[in-house]
Design a protein around this motif. Sequence first.
Motif, PDB file in Angstrom:
ATOM      1  N   GLY A 237     118.892  67.149  40.969  1.00 31.38           N
ATOM      2  CA  GLY A 237     120.275  67.399  40.594  1.00 31.38           C
ATOM      3  C   GLY A 237     120.959  68.400  41.490  1.00 31.38           C
ATOM      4  O   GLY A 237     120.360  68.945  42.430  1.00 31.38           O
ATOM      5  N   PRO A 238     122.236  68.677  41.238  1.00 33.70           N
ATOM      6  CA  PRO A 238     123.009  69.573  42.089  1.00 33.70           C
ATOM      7  C   PRO A 238     122.692  71.040  41.817  1.00 33.70           C
ATOM      8  O   PRO A 238     122.163  71.398  40.764  1.00 33.70           O
ATOM      9  CB  PRO A 238     124.457  69.255  41.701  1.00 33.70           C
ATOM     10  N   GLN A 239     123.033  71.883  42.771  1.00 34.86           N
ATOM     11  CA  GLN A 239     122.957  73.322  42.546  1.00 34.86           C
ATOM     12  C   GLN A 239     124.092  73.742  41.615  1.00 34.86           C
ATOM     13  O   GLN A 239     125.212  73.277  41.746  1.00 34.86           O
ATOM     14  CB  GLN A 239     123.066  74.075  43.872  1.00 34.86           C
ATOM     15  N   ILE A 240     123.781  74.633  40.696  1.00 38.77           N
ATOM     16  CA  ILE A 240     124.814  75.108  39.774  1.00 38.77           C
ATOM     17  C   ILE A 240     125.782  76.015  40.535  1.00 38.77           C
ATOM     18  O   ILE A 240     125.372  76.931  41.248  1.00 38.77           O
ATOM     19  CB  ILE A 240     124.187  75.866  38.596  1.00 38.77           C
ATOM     20  N   GLY A 241     127.047  75.735  40.417  1.00 40.08           N
ATOM     21  CA  GLY A 241     128.100  76.515  41.062  1.00 40.08           C
ATOM     22  C   GLY A 241     129.424  76.077  40.486  1.00 40.08           C
ATOM     23  O   GLY A 241     129.477  75.311  39.522  1.00 40.08           O
ATOM     24  N   PHE A 242     130.502  76.550  41.065  1.00 40.51           N
ATOM     25  CA  PHE A 242     131.801  76.139  40.544  1.00 40.51           C
ATOM     26  C   PHE A 242     132.859  76.309  41.619  1.00 40.51           C
ATOM     27  O   PHE A 242     132.684  77.052  42.585  1.00 40.51           O
ATOM     28  CB  PHE A 242     132.177  76.963  39.310  1.00 40.51           C
ATOM     29  N   THR A 243     133.952  75.574  41.454  1.00 43.21           N
ATOM     30  CA  THR A 243     135.127  75.747  42.290  1.00 43.21           C
ATOM     31  C   THR A 243     136.219  76.383  41.454  1.00 43.21           C
ATOM     32  O   THR A 243     136.385  76.053  40.272  1.00 43.21           O
ATOM     33  CB  THR A 243     135.630  74.393  42.823  1.00 43.21           C
ATOM     34  N   THR A 244     136.972  77.303  42.033  1.00 47.31           N
ATOM     35  CA  THR A 244     138.064  77.937  41.288  1.00 47.31           C
ATOM     36  C   THR A 244     139.118  76.910  40.903  1.00 47.31           C
ATOM     37  O   THR A 244     139.702  76.984  39.822  1.00 47.31           O
ATOM     38  CB  THR A 244     138.693  79.072  42.098  1.00 47.31           C
ATOM     39  N   ARG A 245     139.346  75.933  41.790  1.00 46.35           N
ATOM     40  CA  ARG A 245     140.328  74.885  41.465  1.00 46.35           C
ATOM     41  C   ARG A 245     139.852  74.062  40.284  1.00 46.35           C
ATOM     42  O   ARG A 245     140.623  73.767  39.359  1.00 46.35           O
ATOM     43  CB  ARG A 245     140.563  73.988  42.675  1.00 46.35           C
ATOM     44  N   GLY A 246     138.569  73.686  40.293  1.00 51.19           N
ATOM     45  CA  GLY A 246     138.030  72.904  39.196  1.00 51.19           C
ATOM     46  C   GLY A 246     138.049  73.665  37.889  1.00 51.19           C
ATOM     47  O   GLY A 246     138.360  73.103  36.833  1.00 51.19           O
ATOM     48  N   LEU A 247     137.727  74.960  37.942  1.00 53.14           N
ATOM     49  CA  LEU A 247     137.751  75.790  36.742  1.00 53.14           C
ATOM     50  C   LEU A 247     139.154  75.838  36.144  1.00 53.14           C
ATOM     51  O   LEU A 247     139.346  75.698  34.939  1.00 53.14           O
ATOM     52  CB  LEU A 247     137.249  77.199  37.085  1.00 53.14           C
TER      53      LEU A 247
END
Length: 387
Positions: A237-247
Amino acid sequence: MAQIKNDQFFDTLPVFVEFGGVADMSNYKPLPDDWILATADIVQSTLAIEAGRYKEVNVAGASVISAVLNALGKHDYPFIFGGDGAVVALPASGSDKARLALSAVQTWVAEVLDLNLRVAMVPVSEIRSAGFDVSIGRHEVGPDVAYAMFAGGGASWAEAQMKAGRYRLLPAPHGTMPDLSGLSCRWDPIENRHGEIVSIIAVPAGASDHQFQTFVTDLIALTSEQERGAHPLPLEGPQIGFTTRGLAIEARATAPKGQQLKRKISILWEICLALALDRLKLTVGGFDPKRYKSEVAQNSDFRKFDDGLKMTVDVDKERCRRIEALLEDASVSGICQFGLHRQQSALMTCLVPTPLARNHMHFIDGAAGGYAMAAKRLKEKYSSIDR
């Protein structure tokens, strides 16, 4: 042919596990005559993509699915995510709720994402009267998730009618919010591991069904030479992270205006907790980040059949060359018409009822235009196609 006449149509379909089954029309069953196709797409999506707004375009497409399924209170009606749009098949009993949800999501997309979403509801009976059909296959990607595959040309005809102004729905009043519970867009872009992320659309060009099905089988076999069938996500699976735009988009999708800051903080806390648990190899409250990430990879829809083959795959340069050669040969032979778009990463937009449920679904597209740009190139190459 006998048809099932109840709202559990999709539940009753036999499943096929190997993706190559999309080329076998015996895996498909016709939708009941009294069902409806809800179809939607973003007007001038390529302009939004060229402006760097493909995250918003993807979220708009997924919001259609989320809004309709939430309105109907059932998450296993047949649907297809198309990048800049979507199709959902629903029984006549859900038409009133779906109509309200589609009008609301139109308004939300315009006011929150600043995009123009057009939506329509097209009766299956009228699709058949026009000489097309809508048949559904059920591809199981894991024990808890199966995706619908659409065949028969009816979904494409319905989309063309919508673009021509027929069956269109008007937006809801200003400020109307659809129920987008579970819509999530937290993940970072997924970088390629083999060379390129390639989005492909290949549709029949008038040759025999057998010729197109053989071509589809050959193309799937070629991409399957790559690790995990050229899946953009690794097995773990993917690495856990986030994008500010997505948030920010998720907060605006799942909370009213006055509560969006609180929702952003809540989402950020959930991400930080998941990241900490993942790093420390811990679980809490039944949530196991390692298991969840592997389920994300398992449950994602990186390839599908929607009156033609659609794939977003991670392939090396040599395999990409062979894929393009196969597509060109089939095009010259009058078997298929295709569009292809390369990029360096993929995007993922998700429907997650709860973090503890195992039926979460994940829609993968190219991060720099994906299916929308592949469709644009298909249209440019074959001016007679209107998809």
